[in-house]
Design an enzyme around this catalytic site. Sequence first.
Site, short mmCIF file in Angstrom:
data_model
loop_
_atom_site.label_atom_id
_atom_site.label_comp_id
_atom_site.label_asym_id
_atom_site.label_seq_id
_atom_site.Cartn_x
_atom_site.Cartn_y
_atom_site.Cartn_z
N SER A 1 80.40 50.59 82.60
CA SER A 1 78.96 50.36 82.71
C SER A 1 78.68 48.87 82.51
O SER A 1 79.40 48.18 81.78
CB SER A 1 78.20 51.16 81.64
OG SER A 1 76.84 50.77 81.59
N TYR B 1 77.12 53.49 73.09
CA TYR B 1 77.46 53.68 74.49
C TYR B 1 78.11 52.42 75.06
O TYR B 1 79.17 52.47 75.69
CB TYR B 1 76.21 54.05 75.29
CG TYR B 1 76.47 54.25 76.76
CD1 TYR B 1 77.07 55.42 77.22
CD2 TYR B 1 76.12 53.28 77.69
CE1 TYR B 1 77.31 55.61 78.57
CE2 TYR B 1 76.35 53.45 79.04
CZ TYR B 1 76.95 54.62 79.48
OH TYR B 1 77.21 54.80 80.82
#
Length: 253
Positions: A144, A158
Amino acid sequence: MPHPTRQRIFISGASSGLGEGMARRFAAMGRDLALCARRLERLEALQAELRSAHPGIRVEVAAMDVDDPRSVATVFSELADRLGGFDRVIVNAGIGKGASVGTGGEAANRAVLHTNVLGSHAQCEAAMELFRRQGMGHLVLISSVASVRGMPGSRTAYGASKAALNALAEGIRSDVYGSQIEVSTILPGYIATDINVGRRGPLTVGLDKGVDALTEVIEREPVRGYVPPFPWRPVARLLRVLPLSVVRRVTGS
């Protein structure tokens, strides 16, 4: 030199979001698929859909819990046997919940780190064991843009989990450098999936556009790819050099 066609593709987290979208795109390209997720009923519905739409392809499905390394090893081996091996493994399964560290969200943050890091590691172990035996393959880790810098608030764990995947992928790539095993790290930006509900910024793209860009980048087999390339490649470059005070305002919580 053009890359060989990766005919047999394994995708985890294929019951929804990017995984489901990639399954549809690769099926339309005539590829054979091995699809895994925890929700078997959704996988079976997707399997029926893809077999009906593309009668010439093989689609195998199985329930797999990435939090259980024994489940990963067993299911991976079974599906590889059904397809006669894999040419590409896409490590996609992950979760995106979380809270600011020290605010009572320890369980959620730990779950994110456990699933995204250890679950991905288990898949990499299984994939690389197979690829080493085969002498070839393409390992894809879905990271990501949130991995580029430390993220505030609900993205902290995350982003950290995805940064770990970047390092894991690079270590594997270094280990097999010069071989017929390719390793790609893919960094999507904000794509409208369930994993980032409530975290979508002004640069968020729709799921269809995001999946189209994702499959296109994966097919190129880059060392590191951003999805979509514009604006996320230049945004990632900026995030690396901006002061933390600015990154914090830009990324929000």
